[in-house]
Design a protein around this motif. Structure first.
Motif, PDB file in Angstrom:
ATOM      1  N   UNK A 231      28.869 -11.952   1.945  1.00 29.86           N
ATOM      2  CA  UNK A 231      29.006 -11.616   3.832  1.00 29.86           C
ATOM      3  C   UNK A 231      28.656 -10.085   3.858  1.00 29.86           C
ATOM      4  N   UNK A 232      28.223  -9.244   3.064  1.00 30.80           N
ATOM      5  CA  UNK A 232      28.665  -7.908   3.092  1.00 30.80           C
ATOM      6  C   UNK A 232      27.637  -6.895   2.843  1.00 30.80           C
ATOM      7  N   UNK A 233      26.258  -7.090   3.488  1.00 31.84           N
ATOM      8  CA  UNK A 233      24.774  -6.391   2.706  1.00 31.84           C
ATOM      9  C   UNK A 233      25.268  -4.674   2.466  1.00 31.84           C
ATOM     10  N   UNK A 234      24.899  -4.164   2.269  1.00 34.91           N
ATOM     11  CA  UNK A 234      25.302  -2.581   2.357  1.00 34.91           C
ATOM     12  C   UNK A 234      24.238  -1.785   3.314  1.00 34.91           C
ATOM     13  N   UNK A 235      25.122  -0.956   4.060  1.00 33.58           N
ATOM     14  CA  UNK A 235      23.743  -0.265   4.852  1.00 33.58           C
ATOM     15  C   UNK A 235      24.105   1.268   4.225  1.00 33.58           C
ATOM     16  N   UNK A 236      23.235   1.929   3.688  1.00 30.35           N
ATOM     17  CA  UNK A 236      22.999   3.322   3.115  1.00 30.35           C
ATOM     18  C   UNK A 236      22.037   4.278   3.901  1.00 30.35           C
ATOM     19  N   UNK A 237      22.179   5.306   3.502  1.00 26.42           N
ATOM     20  CA  UNK A 237      21.305   6.002   4.248  1.00 26.42           C
ATOM     21  C   UNK A 237      20.545   6.595   2.766  1.00 26.42           C
ATOM     22  N   UNK A 238      18.746   6.980   2.439  1.00 22.26           N
ATOM     23  CA  UNK A 238      18.845   7.150   1.293  1.00 22.26           C
ATOM     24  C   UNK A 238      18.394   7.034   0.272  1.00 22.26           C
ATOM     25  N   UNK A 239      18.275   5.052   0.468  1.00 21.67           N
ATOM     26  CA  UNK A 239      18.519   4.073  -0.985  1.00 21.67           C
ATOM     27  C   UNK A 239      17.261   4.198  -0.037  1.00 21.67           C
ATOM     28  N   UNK A 240      16.338   4.216   0.472  1.00 17.02           N
ATOM     29  CA  UNK A 240      15.031   2.819   0.579  1.00 17.02           C
ATOM     30  C   UNK A 240      15.329   2.370   2.837  1.00 17.02           C
ATOM     31  N   UNK A 241      14.361   1.132   2.459  1.00 18.90           N
ATOM     32  CA  UNK A 241      14.563   0.385   3.544  1.00 18.90           C
ATOM     33  C   UNK A 241      15.482  -0.282   3.950  1.00 18.90           C
ATOM     34  N   UNK A 242      15.263  -1.436   2.430  1.00 18.00           N
ATOM     35  CA  UNK A 242      16.394  -2.053   2.425  1.00 18.00           C
ATOM     36  C   UNK A 242      17.546  -2.060   2.540  1.00 18.00           C
ATOM     37  N   UNK A 243      18.172  -1.124   2.462  1.00 17.93           N
ATOM     38  CA  UNK A 243      19.839  -0.440   2.566  1.00 17.93           C
ATOM     39  C   UNK A 243      19.890   0.298   3.584  1.00 17.93           C
ATOM     40  N   UNK A 244      18.772  -0.332   4.872  1.00 20.01           N
ATOM     41  CA  UNK A 244      18.849   0.895   6.110  1.00 20.01           C
ATOM     42  C   UNK A 244      18.768  -0.202   7.355  1.00 20.01           C
ATOM     43  N   UNK A 245      18.407  -1.217   6.848  1.00 20.74           N
ATOM     44  CA  UNK A 245      18.006  -2.558   7.552  1.00 20.74           C
ATOM     45  C   UNK A 245      19.008  -3.571   7.257  1.00 20.74           C
TER      46      UNK A 245
END
Length: 245
Positions: A231-245
Motif C-alpha cells: 500500500x505504499x508505492x514509492x515516489x522518488x525523483x531520479x529513478x524513472x517515471x515509474x517512481x514519479x507518479x
C-alpha cells in the motif's frame, strides 16, 4: 522499518543492485535474500543448450521448490520471487500459482518479477511494449506470450541469448544501453529489460532520457511492486517515471 524478502536464483549476481535501489528508495528499507537451489542435474547453466535452459528455469520456478526455499532469518512484510524467466516461463497462471503458494507459506503478500511487470505497466497505462531481452529468442517469445495473456502487445523485441545470469551480472553500462537502444520501437509505450542479474539502477534515468519513454528494469519493478503490495508505492525523483507518479 519495512522488510522485503526476495527469493533469488543465483547467489552473488544482482543482489547489490537491489540493495542500491533500496537505499535510494528508503534508507530504512531492508531487503533480505533467500536462494532457490537449481536442480541437481543442471550442472553449469552456461553449458546448457536453449531447450535445457528453458527446462532448468521452469524447474527452478516450481511452486513447491519456491515454498521450500522461502526461509528468511526475520519474517518479511512482503515476499517476491525475484526472477523474470523463472516466473514467466510457466505462463500467467503459473506465475499466479507461484505467488499463491508463497503467500500461503509466509502469510504475507507475495509477488514475482513477472507479475510486477504487469502491475507497473497498468500503473503507467502502457499497453504496447518493446522487449530488450537477454534470453534466447524462444524464451523471449514466452515472455511476449505472458504479456499478451494480460493484454499487453509486444511491438518489437531483441534477444541477446546470454549464457547465464552470472554472465549477465558482469554486463557494463554500455552493453545494457546498447541492448535497450536496439530494442526500442516508435510504437512502444515502454521498454522492458527483464533480468534481475543486470545492474540497472545507475542507468534508470539516463535510459529513459535517451529513449524518451519509460524503461522498466526487472530490479526496479520488483521492488516497486513489493512496496505497492503493502500500500505504499514509492515516489522518488531520479529513478524513472515509474517512481514519479
Amino acid at each position: 522499518m519495512t522488510r522485503i524478502g526476495l527469493l533469488y536464483p543465483t547467489r552473488d549476481c544482482g543482489e547489490d543492485d537491489f540493495l542500491a535501489l533500496a537505499r535510494k528508495l528508503d534508507p530504512d528499507l531492508t531487503v533480505d535474500f533467500a536462494y532457490v537451489p537449481w536442480g541437481e542435474k543442471i550442472g553449469r547453466v552456461d553449458d546448457l543448450d536453449p531447450a535445457g535452459k528453458h527446462e532448468a528455469v521452469r524447474e527452478l520456478g516450481a511452486p513447491d521448490r519456491l515454498s521450500a526455499a522461502a526461509r528468511f532469518s526475520t519474517p518479511p512484510d512482503v515476499v517476491s520471487w525475484a526472477c523474470s524467466s523463472c516466473s514467466f516461463t510457466r505462463g500467467l497462471e503459473g506465475a499466479l500459482e507461484q505467488a499463491r503458494v508463497l503467500e500461503e507459506r509466509l502469510s504475507v503478500p507475495a509477488r514475482s518479477t513477472s507479475l510486477a511487470y504487469l502491475s507497473a505497466l497498468a500503473h503507467l497505462g502502457a499497453g504496447r511494449v518493446a522487449l530488450a531481452s537477454v534470453y534466447h529468442r524462444d524464451t523471449t517469445a514466452d515472455f511476449a506470450d505472458f504479456l499478451a495473456k494480460a493484454g499487453v502487445d509486444t511491438v518489437h523485441s531483441v534477444s541477446a541469448d546470454a549464457p547465464s545470469d552470472r554472465a549477465l551480472a558482469t554486463w557494463d553500462r554500455r552493453r545494457i544501453a546498447e541492448l535497450a537502444a536496439a530494442a526500442d520501437h516508435a510504437e512502444a509505450e515502454a521498454l522492458l529489460i527483464p533480468e534481475t542479474a543486470l545492474h540497472t539502477t545507475p542507468l534508470l534515468e539516463d535510459l529513459e532520457t535517451g529513449l524518451g519513454k519509460p524503461v522498466l528494469t526487472a530490479t526496479a519493478v520488483t521492488l516497486w511492486d513489493a512496496l505497492r503490495a503493502l500500500g505504499t508505492p514509492p515516489i522518488r525523483q531520479g529513478l524513472g517515471k515509474l517512481f514519479t507518479r
